[in-house]
Design an enzyme around this catalytic site. Structure first.
Site, PDB file in Angstrom:
ATOM      1  N   ASP A  49       6.233   4.326   4.709  1.00  0.00           N
ATOM      2  CA  ASP A  49       7.177   3.341   5.246  1.00  0.00           C
ATOM      3  C   ASP A  49       7.181   2.039   4.457  1.00  0.00           C
ATOM      4  OD1 ASP A  49       4.539   3.117   6.388  1.00  0.00           O
ATOM      5  OD2 ASP A  49       5.309   1.657   7.811  1.00  0.00           O
ATOM      6  N   HIS A  50       6.363   1.966   3.407  1.00  0.00           N
ATOM      7  CA  HIS A  50       6.313   0.750   2.594  1.00  0.00           C
ATOM      8  C   HIS A  50       6.814   0.957   1.170  1.00  0.00           C
ATOM      9  CE1 HIS A  50       4.033  -1.833   5.461  1.00  0.00           C
ATOM     10  NE2 HIS A  50       3.748  -0.636   5.964  1.00  0.00           N
ATOM     11  N   HIS A  99       0.855  -1.190   0.000  1.00  0.00           N
ATOM     12  CA  HIS A  99       0.000   0.000   0.000  1.00  0.00           C
ATOM     13  C   HIS A  99       0.888   1.235   0.000  1.00  0.00           C
ATOM     14  CE1 HIS A  99       0.936  -0.645   4.224  1.00  0.00           C
ATOM     15  NE2 HIS A  99       0.523   0.581   4.514  1.00  0.00           N
ATOM     16  N   HIS A 140      -7.096  -2.020   5.824  1.00  0.00           N
ATOM     17  CA  HIS A 140      -6.192  -1.041   6.428  1.00  0.00           C
ATOM     18  C   HIS A 140      -6.695   0.399   6.294  1.00  0.00           C
ATOM     19  CE1 HIS A 140      -2.556   0.380   8.202  1.00  0.00           C
ATOM     20  NE2 HIS A 140      -2.038   0.879   7.099  1.00  0.00           N
ATOM     21  N   ASP A 157      -0.083  -4.403   5.964  1.00  0.00           N
ATOM     22  CA  ASP A 157      -0.714  -3.758   7.121  1.00  0.00           C
ATOM     23  C   ASP A 157      -2.217  -3.991   7.074  1.00  0.00           C
ATOM     24  OD1 ASP A 157       1.800  -2.850   7.595  1.00  0.00           O
ATOM     25  OD2 ASP A 157       1.289  -0.720   7.623  1.00  0.00           O
TER      26      ASP A 157
END
Length: 303
Positions: A64-65, A60, A137, A207
């Site tokens: 941080d991804h 997503h 999420h 997540d």
């Protein structure tokens, strides 16, 4: 052999001991990334997982991804890479992923393609595929599952010898499911080959809150990698932020009857005290570990 290397196991921001999300997966000489948080290229160097992959699957479009993409591509360019790269993400994440590909990179010497996936879509490779499935999420978000095709059944050498079949090409034909004729006799693969054996399955939740789709994809999995951002003391915050607690992740593994559960995406609150999360998860699902940066797992075939 399937090898899973955890390059980053922190939630939201890096800590001294943990980088943000990134997982390198290698299967029989082919490899890819699940997520690419900032600093992923350094983690690849640090743990020796290599830059030979050509596919990045982003769960997503939270920073941080995926914010490690610019640095990773720049490093690959400076290394002289020429092979193409494909970056995958949920439908709607394309513009942000396209921007990440262009960010801070004046010119790439290799093509990079961004491809949006739909819920239930799969990316096929030779003998295996990566399946995308929607998770919960609060934004467009996927989990991913590496699923191998079924293997040929076990070849009964003693049975085929008793039937008088000479070693050589006829063995291969029988094992591939072909019926053969020899000396006026018809020999069927059913006579010498057992039932097809399942391939391996590795599932990554990304997540998410615990949800039915993850359970369905993880049924019988050899490994489930599930986020466990919080412990039981932060249950309310987990619900508010659409994350999972360690015990909730364990409940997914238990319902899916997976062989092993590994927790990742650990909040800084628990970064230096993973035993708490492990204890809470094991009360629900015993075969649980908490990932740390650099952890490598090897998944062999079930026999």
């Amino acid at each position: 052999m399937i090898r899973v290397r955890f390059l980053g196991t922190a939630a939201a921001r890096p800590t001294v001991a943990r980088n943000v999300s990134g997982i390198a997966v290698q299967r029989e000489g082919e490899s890819f990334l699940w997520d690419c948080g900032e600093g992923t290229q350094r983690q690849i160097m640090r743990y020796g997982s290599g830059f030979s992959f050509s596919h990045i699957f982003i769960t997503h479009a939270h920073a941080d991804h995926f914010l490690g993409i610019p640095g990773l591509l720049r490093t690959m360019g400076l290394q002289g890479r020429e092979e193409p790269m494909t970056v995958y993400g949920p439908a709607g994440s394309g513009p942000l992923l396209e921007a990440a590909v262009r960010m801070g990179v004046e010119r790439l010497h290799f093509p990079v393609h961004v491809r949006s996936l739909e819920d239930g879509e799969r990316v096929d490779f030779r003998g295996w595929a990566v399946h995308a499935f929607a998770v919960d999420h609060g934004v467009a978000a996927f989990g991913y599952a590496l699923v191998e095709e079924a293997r040929l059944g076990r070849f009964d050498v003693e049975a085929v010898r008793r039937l008088g079949v000479p070693e050589g090409p006829l063995y291969g034909r029988l094992h591939r499911g072909e019926t053969i004729e020899m000396d006026g006799r018809v020999i069927s693969p059913d006579d010498v080959v057992g039932q097809p054996r399942p391939g391996r399955k590795v599932v990554y939740s990304g997540d998410t809150r615990p949800n039915r789709r993850t359970v369905e994809m993880a049924v019988g999995a050899d490994l489930l990698i599930h986020e466990a951002t919080f412990g039981a003391d932060e249950d309310k915050r987990a619900r508010e932020t659409r994350h999972s607690t360690a015990a909730e992740a364990a409940s997914v593994a238990a319902r899916a009857r997976t062989r092993q559960l590994v927790l990742t995406h650990i909040s800084a609150r628990y970064s230096d005290a993973p035993r708490l999360l492990r204890r809470q998860a094991r009360a629900v699902f015993a075969a649980t570990e908490v990932a740390h940066d650099g952890l490598e797992l090897e998944i062999g075939y079930r026999e």
